[in-house]
Write a protein that holds these residues in place. Structure first.
Motif, PDB file in Angstrom:
ATOM      1  N   MET A  62      29.315  45.250  36.007  1.00 51.47           N
ATOM      2  CA  MET A  62      28.990  46.676  35.994  1.00 51.47           C
ATOM      3  C   MET A  62      30.256  47.516  35.799  1.00 51.47           C
ATOM      4  N   ALA A  63      31.346  47.108  36.429  1.00 55.92           N
ATOM      5  CA  ALA A  63      32.616  47.834  36.263  1.00 55.92           C
ATOM      6  C   ALA A  63      33.046  47.793  34.790  1.00 55.92           C
TER       7      ALA A  63
ATOM      8  N   LEU B 264      38.911  48.557  40.035  1.00 56.98           N
ATOM      9  CA  LEU B 264      38.322  48.327  41.364  1.00 56.98           C
ATOM     10  C   LEU B 264      39.399  47.943  42.371  1.00 56.98           C
TER      11      LEU B 264
ATOM     12  N   GLU C 242      29.451  42.502  40.139  1.00 54.40           N
ATOM     13  CA  GLU C 242      30.191  43.748  40.387  1.00 54.40           C
ATOM     14  C   GLU C 242      31.155  44.046  39.220  1.00 54.40           C
ATOM     15  N   MET C 243      31.811  42.993  38.742  1.00 54.23           N
ATOM     16  CA  MET C 243      32.738  43.147  37.610  1.00 54.23           C
ATOM     17  C   MET C 243      31.995  43.440  36.306  1.00 54.23           C
TER      18      MET C 243
ATOM     19  N   ASP D  57      20.091  44.761  36.943  1.00 53.05           N
ATOM     20  CA  ASP D  57      21.447  44.896  36.383  1.00 53.05           C
ATOM     21  C   ASP D  57      21.435  44.774  34.859  1.00 53.05           C
TER      22      ASP D  57
ATOM     23  N   THR E 239      31.908  38.226  38.344  1.00 56.37           N
ATOM     24  CA  THR E 239      30.869  38.578  39.315  1.00 56.37           C
ATOM     25  C   THR E 239      30.012  39.734  38.780  1.00 56.37           C
TER      26      THR E 239
ATOM     27  N   THR F 265      34.880  53.614  38.513  1.00 57.86           N
ATOM     28  CA  THR F 265      34.988  53.097  37.134  1.00 57.86           C
ATOM     29  C   THR F 265      34.301  53.998  36.101  1.00 57.86           C
TER      30      THR F 265
ATOM     31  N   ASP G 163      17.494  41.507  41.358  1.00 61.65           N
ATOM     32  CA  ASP G 163      18.724  42.317  41.246  1.00 61.65           C
ATOM     33  C   ASP G 163      19.376  42.098  39.885  1.00 61.65           C
TER      34      ASP G 163
ATOM     35  N   ARG H 114      36.305  43.476  31.304  1.00 62.58           N
ATOM     36  CA  ARG H 114      36.191  43.058  32.700  1.00 62.58           C
ATOM     37  C   ARG H 114      37.543  43.147  33.409  1.00 62.58           C
TER      38      ARG H 114
ATOM     39  N   TYR I 140      38.291  45.226  36.614  1.00 59.78           N
ATOM     40  CA  TYR I 140      38.840  44.556  37.798  1.00 59.78           C
ATOM     41  C   TYR I 140      40.044  45.321  38.338  1.00 59.78           C
TER      42      TYR I 140
END
Ligand code: DC
Length: 225
Positions: A95-96, A44, A92-93, A174, A90, A50, A170, A37, A41
């Protein structure tokens, strides 16, 4: 000293269960996902894609990731000296992290950090490839899983409790996407080893899941032996 590996898909309860076990056995809980992560991070924060192998590989020379533990054995992840432990939690993190974790140079980059902790401490380490790659000699190898719907529901509750605005559908999407990503990548894909004990916690209350894992550990760990 001994090591317990606990692998499995996102949201199976690995971290909650591993934390409880660590406390019970007075050992360190190592959350390896936090390392991926932190790399995600950083990528991003530099507006990088990524999934781009060259770009992400080039970034690694700018990154220093460290894990530190306070007097209560609570883990923090430091990215170039900054504590990013909260910022990396989060969706978003997530998935990154999943994206960068498919890149071999990233896995290699984070390998020593993970292994070194287990050289000097008894640990319960959670991740995706702990039993297969990071700690192949772990005394106990657990593969913790649950249905995607159960895992999404837990993640959803966790994020809502943290005050985040998220939708269950969602999160479920994910979870499924990350499962696919994590288990279909070429390097260190998520799967149980031949020695892994599979624990499926679908429909379990947390306490029952902790008890089940604790029993597996006690039955398979000959501490001092
Ligand atoms: O456990 P987590 O959800 O914090 O992990 C985030 C991502 O990092 C996950 O989608 C896959 C990757 N990961 C990995 O590939 N290997 C690990 N040992 C830990 C995490």
């Amino acid at each position: 000293m001994f090591a317990i590996a606990i692998d499995g898909p996102a949201g199976a309860g690995k971290s909650t269960i591993a934390k409880a076990v660590a406390k019970e056995l007075s050992i360190i809980y190592v959350d390896t996902g936090a390392l991926y992560r932190a790399v995600g991070y950083y990528a991003l924060s530099k507006d990088k894609d990524t999934t781009n192998v060259e770009d992400i590989t080039a970034l690694l020379s700018e990154i220093k990731v460290e894990l530190s533990y306070d007097e209560n054995n609570v883990q923090s992840v430091l990215l170039n000296g900054e504590n990013v432990s909260d910022k990396i939690r989060t969706p978003e993190m997530s998935m990154a992290a999943s994206n960068v974790s498919a890149i071999p140079s990233v896995r290699k980059f984070l390998f020593d950090t993970q292994q070194n902790i287990a050289k000097t401490n008894s640990v319960i380490m959670d991740g995706r490839d702990i039993a297969s790659v990071v700690l192949p000699n772990a005394e106990v190898k657990i593969f913790l899983t649950a249905s995607p719907e159960d895992r999404a529901r837990r993640r959803y509750t966790e994020l809502i409790e943290k005050g985040m605005k998220v939708e269950y559908d969602d999160i479920l999407e994910d979870v499924k996407k990350r499962d696919y990503n994590d288990s279909h990548r070429e390097i260190a894909p998520l799967k149980p080893t031949d020695e892994s004990i599979i624990v499926d916690t679908t429909g379990f209350e947390l306490e029952d899941a902790i008890d089940t894992v604790m029993n597996v550990i006690i039955n398979n760990l000959s501490i001092g032996g």
